[in-house]
Design a protein around this motif. Structure first.
Motif, PDB file in Angstrom:
ATOM      1  N   LEU A  92      23.395 127.039 -37.060  1.00 41.68           N
ATOM      2  CA  LEU A  92      22.060 126.455 -37.132  1.00 41.68           C
ATOM      3  C   LEU A  92      22.174 125.007 -36.694  1.00 41.68           C
ATOM      4  CD1 LEU A  92      19.074 126.606 -37.992  1.00 41.68           C
ATOM      5  CD2 LEU A  92      19.824 125.966 -40.295  1.00 41.68           C
ATOM      6  N   LEU A  93      21.450 124.648 -35.655  1.00 43.69           N
ATOM      7  CA  LEU A  93      21.527 123.289 -35.113  1.00 43.69           C
ATOM      8  C   LEU A  93      20.636 122.337 -35.909  1.00 43.69           C
ATOM      9  CD1 LEU A  93      21.580 124.217 -31.331  1.00 43.69           C
ATOM     10  CD2 LEU A  93      23.480 123.381 -32.729  1.00 43.69           C
ATOM     11  N   PRO A  94      20.951 121.042 -35.880  1.00 40.32           N
ATOM     12  CA  PRO A  94      20.215 120.075 -36.705  1.00 40.32           C
ATOM     13  C   PRO A  94      18.893 119.603 -36.091  1.00 40.32           C
ATOM     14  CG  PRO A  94      22.026 118.969 -35.617  1.00 40.32           C
ATOM     15  CD  PRO A  94      22.133 120.442 -35.273  1.00 40.32           C
ATOM     16  N   TRP A  95      18.309 120.415 -35.254  1.00 39.03           N
ATOM     17  CA  TRP A  95      16.991 120.100 -34.702  1.00 39.03           C
ATOM     18  C   TRP A  95      16.211 121.396 -34.588  1.00 39.03           C
ATOM     19  CZ3 TRP A  95      21.491 119.161 -31.776  1.00 39.03           C
ATOM     20  CH2 TRP A  95      21.770 120.106 -30.797  1.00 39.03           C
ATOM     21  N   SER A  96      14.911 121.253 -34.421  1.00 46.14           N
ATOM     22  CA  SER A  96      14.028 122.410 -34.305  1.00 46.14           C
ATOM     23  C   SER A  96      13.584 122.581 -32.867  1.00 46.14           C
ATOM     24  CB  SER A  96      12.792 122.227 -35.184  1.00 46.14           C
ATOM     25  OG  SER A  96      13.176 122.141 -36.529  1.00 46.14           O
ATOM     26  N   GLY A  97      13.196 123.788 -32.560  1.00 45.33           N
ATOM     27  CA  GLY A  97      12.651 124.089 -31.250  1.00 45.33           C
ATOM     28  C   GLY A  97      11.136 124.003 -31.277  1.00 45.33           C
ATOM     29  N   PRO A  98      10.498 124.532 -30.243  1.00 46.55           N
ATOM     30  CA  PRO A  98       9.032 124.523 -30.189  1.00 46.55           C
ATOM     31  C   PRO A  98       8.431 125.197 -31.420  1.00 46.55           C
ATOM     32  CG  PRO A  98       9.973 125.217 -28.085  1.00 46.55           C
ATOM     33  CD  PRO A  98      11.109 125.134 -29.061  1.00 46.55           C
ATOM     34  N   GLY A  99       7.403 124.600 -31.937  1.00 45.94           N
ATOM     35  CA  GLY A  99       6.726 125.152 -33.110  1.00 45.94           C
ATOM     36  C   GLY A  99       7.531 125.044 -34.387  1.00 45.94           C
ATOM     37  N   GLY A 100       8.569 124.205 -34.385  1.00 45.93           N
ATOM     38  CA  GLY A 100       9.379 124.022 -35.581  1.00 45.93           C
ATOM     39  C   GLY A 100      10.355 125.159 -35.845  1.00 45.93           C
ATOM     40  N   LYS A 101      10.538 126.033 -34.858  1.00 41.57           N
ATOM     41  CA  LYS A 101      11.447 127.172 -35.041  1.00 41.57           C
ATOM     42  C   LYS A 101      12.900 126.694 -34.999  1.00 41.57           C
ATOM     43  CE  LYS A 101       8.308 130.605 -33.246  1.00 41.57           C
ATOM     44  NZ  LYS A 101       8.087 131.685 -32.314  1.00 41.57           N
ATOM     45  N   PRO A 102      13.773 127.359 -35.776  1.00 39.87           N
ATOM     46  CA  PRO A 102      15.181 126.948 -35.795  1.00 39.87           C
ATOM     47  C   PRO A 102      15.861 127.209 -34.451  1.00 39.87           C
ATOM     48  CG  PRO A 102      14.854 128.937 -37.102  1.00 39.87           C
ATOM     49  CD  PRO A 102      13.499 128.478 -36.657  1.00 39.87           C
ATOM     50  N   CYS A 103      16.854 126.385 -34.152  1.00 42.29           N
ATOM     51  CA  CYS A 103      17.670 126.549 -32.958  1.00 42.29           C
ATOM     52  C   CYS A 103      19.086 126.897 -33.408  1.00 42.29           C
ATOM     53  CB  CYS A 103      17.724 125.254 -32.145  1.00 42.29           C
ATOM     54  SG  CYS A 103      16.158 124.783 -31.427  1.00 42.29           S
ATOM     55  N   TYR A 104      19.716 127.795 -32.682  1.00 40.35           N
ATOM     56  CA  TYR A 104      21.056 128.244 -33.029  1.00 40.35           C
ATOM     57  C   TYR A 104      21.985 128.074 -31.834  1.00 40.35           C
ATOM     58  CZ  TYR A 104      18.860 130.460 -37.053  1.00 40.35           C
ATOM     59  OH  TYR A 104      18.164 130.688 -38.213  1.00 40.35           O
ATOM     60  N   LEU A 105      23.268 127.931 -32.132  1.00 41.10           N
ATOM     61  CA  LEU A 105      24.301 127.812 -31.112  1.00 41.10           C
ATOM     62  C   LEU A 105      25.287 128.954 -31.284  1.00 41.10           C
ATOM     63  CD1 LEU A 105      25.804 126.229 -28.871  1.00 41.10           C
ATOM     64  CD2 LEU A 105      26.935 124.938 -30.709  1.00 41.10           C
ATOM     65  N   SER A 106      25.576 129.615 -30.193  1.00 38.81           N
ATOM     66  CA  SER A 106      26.590 130.671 -30.174  1.00 38.81           C
ATOM     67  C   SER A 106      27.742 130.176 -29.313  1.00 38.81           C
ATOM     68  CB  SER A 106      26.001 131.957 -29.590  1.00 38.81           C
ATOM     69  OG  SER A 106      27.020 132.930 -29.443  1.00 38.81           O
ATOM     70  N   THR A 107      28.872 129.913 -29.932  1.00 39.33           N
ATOM     71  CA  THR A 107      30.042 129.448 -29.190  1.00 39.33           C
ATOM     72  C   THR A 107      31.307 129.757 -29.967  1.00 39.33           C
ATOM     73  OG1 THR A 107      31.087 127.546 -28.116  1.00 39.33           O
ATOM     74  CG2 THR A 107      29.950 127.123 -30.178  1.00 39.33           C
ATOM     75  N   ASP A 108      32.377 129.923 -29.227  1.00 40.67           N
ATOM     76  CA  ASP A 108      33.691 130.088 -29.838  1.00 40.67           C
ATOM     77  C   ASP A 108      34.456 128.775 -29.849  1.00 40.67           C
ATOM     78  OD1 ASP A 108      33.292 132.809 -30.227  1.00 40.67           O
ATOM     79  OD2 ASP A 108      34.136 133.336 -28.270  1.00 40.67           O
ATOM     80  N   ASN A 109      33.833 127.724 -29.327  1.00 38.59           N
ATOM     81  CA  ASN A 109      34.502 126.435 -29.178  1.00 38.59           C
ATOM     82  C   ASN A 109      33.845 125.381 -30.071  1.00 38.59           C
ATOM     83  OD1 ASN A 109      35.826 124.139 -28.388  1.00 38.59           O
ATOM     84  ND2 ASN A 109      35.192 124.228 -26.243  1.00 38.59           N
ATOM     85  N   PRO A 110      34.427 125.117 -31.250  1.00 43.38           N
ATOM     86  CA  PRO A 110      33.845 124.109 -32.138  1.00 43.38           C
ATOM     87  C   PRO A 110      33.991 122.681 -31.601  1.00 43.38           C
ATOM     88  CG  PRO A 110      35.910 124.897 -33.030  1.00 43.38           C
ATOM     89  CD  PRO A 110      35.620 125.733 -31.819  1.00 43.38           C
ATOM     90  N   ASP A 111      34.749 122.507 -30.520  1.00 44.36           N
ATOM     91  CA  ASP A 111      34.911 121.182 -29.911  1.00 44.36           C
ATOM     92  C   ASP A 111      34.138 121.054 -28.604  1.00 44.36           C
ATOM     93  OD1 ASP A 111      36.657 120.257 -31.934  1.00 44.36           O
ATOM     94  OD2 ASP A 111      38.318 121.343 -30.995  1.00 44.36           O
ATOM     95  N   GLY A 112      33.280 122.025 -28.311  1.00 44.71           N
ATOM     96  CA  GLY A 112      32.477 121.978 -27.094  1.00 44.71           C
ATOM     97  C   GLY A 112      31.390 120.910 -27.185  1.00 44.71           C
ATOM     98  N   TYR A 113      30.757 120.657 -26.043  1.00 46.23           N
ATOM     99  CA  TYR A 113      29.748 119.598 -25.962  1.00 46.23           C
ATOM    100  C   TYR A 113      28.624 119.786 -26.981  1.00 46.23           C
ATOM    101  CZ  TYR A 113      25.927 116.730 -24.339  1.00 46.23           C
ATOM    102  OH  TYR A 113      24.903 115.826 -24.290  1.00 46.23           O
ATOM    103  N   MET A 114      28.044 120.988 -27.056  1.00 44.21           N
ATOM    104  CA  MET A 114      26.914 121.207 -27.966  1.00 44.21           C
ATOM    105  C   MET A 114      27.349 121.103 -29.429  1.00 44.21           C
ATOM    106  SD  MET A 114      24.169 121.391 -26.272  1.00 44.21           S
ATOM    107  CE  MET A 114      23.047 121.975 -27.517  1.00 44.21           C
ATOM    108  N   SER A 115      28.542 121.579 -29.744  1.00 38.07           N
ATOM    109  CA  SER A 115      29.042 121.457 -31.123  1.00 38.07           C
ATOM    110  C   SER A 115      29.229 119.992 -31.493  1.00 38.07           C
ATOM    111  CB  SER A 115      30.366 122.205 -31.280  1.00 38.07           C
ATOM    112  OG  SER A 115      30.175 123.590 -31.137  1.00 38.07           O
ATOM    113  N   ARG A 116      29.808 119.220 -30.576  1.00 41.42           N
ATOM    114  CA  ARG A 116      30.007 117.786 -30.843  1.00 41.42           C
ATOM    115  C   ARG A 116      28.678 117.054 -30.941  1.00 41.42           C
ATOM    116  NH1 ARG A 116      33.240 118.054 -26.384  1.00 41.42           N
ATOM    117  NH2 ARG A 116      32.117 116.301 -25.474  1.00 41.42           N
ATOM    118  N   LEU A 117      27.714 117.427 -30.103  1.00 39.17           N
ATOM    119  CA  LEU A 117      26.379 116.822 -30.169  1.00 39.17           C
ATOM    120  C   LEU A 117      25.734 117.120 -31.523  1.00 39.17           C
ATOM    121  CD1 LEU A 117      24.001 115.336 -28.829  1.00 39.17           C
ATOM    122  CD2 LEU A 117      23.263 117.556 -27.925  1.00 39.17           C
TER     123      LEU A 117
END
Length: 102
Positions: free
Chosen positions: A9-34
């Motif tokens: 679960l990412l620390p920001w919301s998408g359109p309409g306040g819907k949750p945003c999720y990240l699917s990755t196997d790399n906890p050190d990737g760009y989106m994980s670090r962001l």
């Protein structure tokens, strides 16, 4: 395919306040670090607001408008921190080897 409980679960919301999720196997990737960076900022903001609210409790001169503004900021920070706690709780649950034993 990644299941919902494996998504972060990412620390920001998408359109309409819907949750945003990240699917990755790399906890050190760009989106994980962001996401980690934004969570750190949100935690710092909440910490500062908590200190401000503690001081405001003893301030008899604070106007109603100032108090409303502080409550609005605290509400937003609490929403952010709840999202961080939920995300981290899910991450702990899927990485805890004891969870898979049951």
């Amino acid at each position: 395919m990644t299941t919902l409980n494996e998504l972060r679960l990412l620390p920001w919301s998408g359109p309409g306040g819907k949750p945003c999720y990240l699917s990755t196997d790399n906890p050190d990737g760009y989106m994980s670090r962001l996401a980690d960076s934004i969570e750190a900022i949100q935690l710092g903001t909440a910490s500062g607001l908590l200190e401000e609210a503690s001081e405001a409790l003893g301030n008899q001169d604070m106007s109603l408008d100032e108090m409303r503004c502080l409550v609005a900021e605290l509400t937003g920070a609490l929403r952010d921190i709840f999202r961080v706690a939920t995300s981290r709780g899910h991450l702990l649950a899927i990485s805890d080897p004891r969870e898979s034993a049951y």
